[in-house]
Design an enzyme around this catalytic site. Structure first.
Site, PDB file in Angstrom:
ATOM      1  N   ASP A  89     -11.186   2.715  -3.889  1.00  0.00           N
ATOM      2  CA  ASP A  89     -11.690   1.288  -3.169  1.00  0.00           C
ATOM      3  C   ASP A  89     -12.906   0.806  -4.135  1.00  0.00           C
ATOM      4  O   ASP A  89     -13.780   1.572  -4.255  1.00  0.00           O
ATOM      5  CB  ASP A  89     -11.783   1.232  -1.983  1.00  0.00           C
ATOM      6  CG  ASP A  89     -10.827   1.268  -0.877  1.00  0.00           C
ATOM      7  OD1 ASP A  89      -9.479   1.486  -1.556  1.00  0.00           O
ATOM      8  OD2 ASP A  89     -10.655   1.196   0.141  1.00  0.00           O
TER       9      ASP A  89
ATOM     10  N   GLU B 213       0.115  -0.147  -5.257  1.00  0.00           N
ATOM     11  CA  GLU B 213      -0.818   0.923  -5.265  1.00  0.00           C
ATOM     12  C   GLU B 213      -0.062   2.240  -5.805  1.00  0.00           C
ATOM     13  O   GLU B 213      -0.676   3.126  -5.809  1.00  0.00           O
ATOM     14  CB  GLU B 213      -1.270   1.320  -3.897  1.00  0.00           C
ATOM     15  CG  GLU B 213      -1.890  -0.107  -3.041  1.00  0.00           C
ATOM     16  CD  GLU B 213      -3.034  -0.356  -3.156  1.00  0.00           C
ATOM     17  OE1 GLU B 213      -3.980   0.672  -2.994  1.00  0.00           O
ATOM     18  OE2 GLU B 213      -3.661  -1.430  -3.472  1.00  0.00           O
ATOM     19  N   TRP B 214       0.976   1.997  -6.413  1.00  0.00           N
ATOM     20  CA  TRP B 214       1.862   3.298  -6.900  1.00  0.00           C
ATOM     21  C   TRP B 214       1.057   4.093  -7.664  1.00  0.00           C
ATOM     22  O   TRP B 214       0.920   5.363  -7.241  1.00  0.00           O
ATOM     23  CB  TRP B 214       2.901   2.587  -7.410  1.00  0.00           C
ATOM     24  CG  TRP B 214       4.120   3.334  -7.898  1.00  0.00           C
ATOM     25  CD1 TRP B 214       4.149   4.877  -7.912  1.00  0.00           C
ATOM     26  CD2 TRP B 214       5.318   3.098  -8.628  1.00  0.00           C
ATOM     27  NE1 TRP B 214       5.317   5.258  -8.119  1.00  0.00           N
ATOM     28  CE2 TRP B 214       6.088   4.119  -8.710  1.00  0.00           C
ATOM     29  CE3 TRP B 214       5.928   1.870  -8.878  1.00  0.00           C
ATOM     30  CZ2 TRP B 214       7.540   4.284  -9.095  1.00  0.00           C
ATOM     31  CZ3 TRP B 214       7.161   1.690  -9.230  1.00  0.00           C
ATOM     32  CH2 TRP B 214       8.045   3.015  -9.445  1.00  0.00           C
ATOM     33  N   PRO B 215       0.387   3.865  -8.683  1.00  0.00           N
ATOM     34  CA  PRO B 215      -0.101   4.792  -9.803  1.00  0.00           C
ATOM     35  C   PRO B 215      -1.469   5.533  -9.036  1.00  0.00           C
ATOM     36  O   PRO B 215      -1.746   6.624  -9.486  1.00  0.00           O
ATOM     37  CB  PRO B 215      -0.512   4.262 -10.917  1.00  0.00           C
ATOM     38  CG  PRO B 215      -0.598   2.950 -10.491  1.00  0.00           C
ATOM     39  CD  PRO B 215       0.108   2.510  -9.495  1.00  0.00           C
TER      40      PRO B 215
ATOM     41  N   TYR C 191      -1.559   6.570  -5.835  1.00  0.00           N
ATOM     42  CA  TYR C 191      -1.371   7.350  -4.958  1.00  0.00           C
ATOM     43  C   TYR C 191      -0.646   8.477  -5.876  1.00  0.00           C
ATOM     44  O   TYR C 191      -0.653   9.986  -5.384  1.00  0.00           O
ATOM     45  CB  TYR C 191      -0.203   7.018  -3.858  1.00  0.00           C
ATOM     46  CG  TYR C 191      -1.081   6.297  -2.684  1.00  0.00           C
ATOM     47  CD1 TYR C 191      -1.462   7.079  -1.807  1.00  0.00           C
ATOM     48  CD2 TYR C 191      -1.152   4.829  -2.764  1.00  0.00           C
ATOM     49  CE1 TYR C 191      -2.354   6.242  -0.761  1.00  0.00           C
ATOM     50  CE2 TYR C 191      -1.885   4.227  -1.964  1.00  0.00           C
ATOM     51  CZ  TYR C 191      -2.417   4.906  -1.021  1.00  0.00           C
ATOM     52  OH  TYR C 191      -2.982   4.274   0.149  1.00  0.00           O
TER      53      TYR C 191
ATOM     54  N   ASP D 223       0.741  -1.161  -0.023  1.00  0.00           N
ATOM     55  CA  ASP D 223      -0.011  -0.041   0.024  1.00  0.00           C
ATOM     56  C   ASP D 223       0.987   1.333   0.055  1.00  0.00           C
ATOM     57  O   ASP D 223       2.054   1.164   0.061  1.00  0.00           O
ATOM     58  CB  ASP D 223      -0.923  -0.007   1.287  1.00  0.00           C
ATOM     59  CG  ASP D 223      -2.332   0.475   0.898  1.00  0.00           C
ATOM     60  OD1 ASP D 223      -2.669   1.404  -0.050  1.00  0.00           O
ATOM     61  OD2 ASP D 223      -3.207   0.215   1.353  1.00  0.00           O
TER      62      ASP D 223
END
Length: 362
Positions: free
Chosen positions: A167, A139-141, A143, A106
């Site tokens: 989500d 979850e890189w892109p 954020y 995350d």
């Protein structure tokens, strides 16, 4: 708790889920103790996971399944447990020593975007260094997007799949927003997807585990459940279920274990599908498959009224090549049946329920 995950593994092995291709049982946030041990290592919550993660992984493996776990690129997870910042190598080694097979990583509490990117890169290298095959879910892109356009070429170098959007929740509004977002951004995200790296519409666990399929919960009608299954297959999305398999309806189970849909989702060509036209409430999507076939989805976004017909020419598909000079058409969802052989200049008329989808293989 470990009891919940062992029970879910039992059900996956006994009730056909593993045989249908669902092989990961994934733990999300909150599995950890509030502090690392005296050697700086992450440790499981002693009350809820008294036997430890290694024992749980051994149990899951004994069922022919794999175990996924959760950590965070920042100094704390989204729920406030210890994050992996400055512990990337140690945490990767810990997960490998436990026999973990997938890491959801995350992006909460990471400070700057530079630290976020550096953390994702470093954990990727640390996982590879362990020598254990561990799927890396980023979850890189998600954020990055509020501030800058993600560099998907770089992200694919480091991650196996990556989260793009909010989500998913157990509601039609949530499913619709994911589909709308995907169509709006398809020019930047579709081309990068392929073997080794996938766009994930969501990897947020609503209830338990394993972008989420919320089919089998309470918020979606039957037609909306069919739409999610069909469209996740079109999008070449990882199929992670977020539901309680101990209490799932027979209808939801049949849909989630539908071998024809799963075969489309897992097609070895590995190309992601895309929207090719939108006409009032109807959307027409296609996905190139191996063997010069195509998966085609006709989605009816209208939320009221009864079934409606959508007619389109087969010349629309595959830049005119999908049905040249002729093709067979098979309906996969909502029910499986052959439609017969059509020529290149034929039109198809498809009846679709409100918020429903008809999935075809051409």
């Amino acid at each position: 708790s470990e009891r919940l995950f062992t029970e879910m593994a039992d059900v996956m092995a006994a009730e056909g889920w593993r045989d249908a291709g669902y092989e990961y049982v994934c733990i999300d946030d909150c599995w950890m103790a509030p502090r690392r041990d005296e050697h700086g290592r992450l440790q499981a919550d002693p009350k809820r996971f008294p036997s430890g993660i290694r024992k749980l992984a051994d149990y899951v493996h004994s069922k022919g399944l794999k175990l996924g776990i959760y950590s965070d690129v920042g100094n704390k997870t989204c729920a406030g447990f210890p994050g992996s910042y400055n512990y990337y190598d140690l945490d990767a080694q810990t997960f490998a020593s436990w026999g973990v097979d997938l890491l959801k990583f995350d992006g909460c509490n990471s400070g700057t975007l530079e630290l976020l990117a550096e953390g994702y890169r470093r954990m990727s290298l640390a996982l590879n260094k362990t020598g254990r095959s561990i799927v890396y879910s980023c979850e890189w892109p998600f954020y990055l997007r509020p501030v800058q356009q993600p560099n998907y070429t770089e992200i694919k170098q480091y991650c196996n799949h990556w989260r793009n959007f909010f989500d998913v929740y157990d509601s039609w509004r949530s499913i619709k927003s994911i589909l709308d977002w995907t169509a709006l951004h398809q020019d930047s995200i579709v081309k990068i997807a392929g073997p080794g790296g996938w766009n994930d519409p969501d990897m947020a666990s609503i209830f338990v585990f394993l972008s989420q399929l919320v089919i089998g919960n309470f918020g979606l009608s039957w037609d909306q459940s069919v739409t999610q299954m069909a469209m996740w297959a079109i999008m070449a999305a990882p199929l992670f279920m977020s539901n309680d398999l101990r209490h799932i309806s027979p209808e939801a189970k049949r849909l989630l274990q539908n071998k024809e849909v799963i075969a489309i989702n897992q097609d070895p060509l590995g190309k992601q599908g895309y929207q090719i036209t939108k006409d009032k409430n109807f959307e027409l999507w296609e996905r190139p498959l191996s063997g010069r076939a195509y998966a085609v989805a006709v989605l009816n976004q209208q939320e009221i009224g009864g079934p409606q017909n959508f007619t389109f020419s087969l010349t629309f598909l595959g830049n005119g090549l999908a049905c040249n000079p002729a093709c067979s058409v098979r309906q996969v969802l909502p029910a499986s049946r052959d439609w017969g052989v059509y020529t290149w200049v034929s039109s198809l008329s498809v009846e679709v329920n409100p918020t429903g989808t008809v999935l075809l293989k051409v």
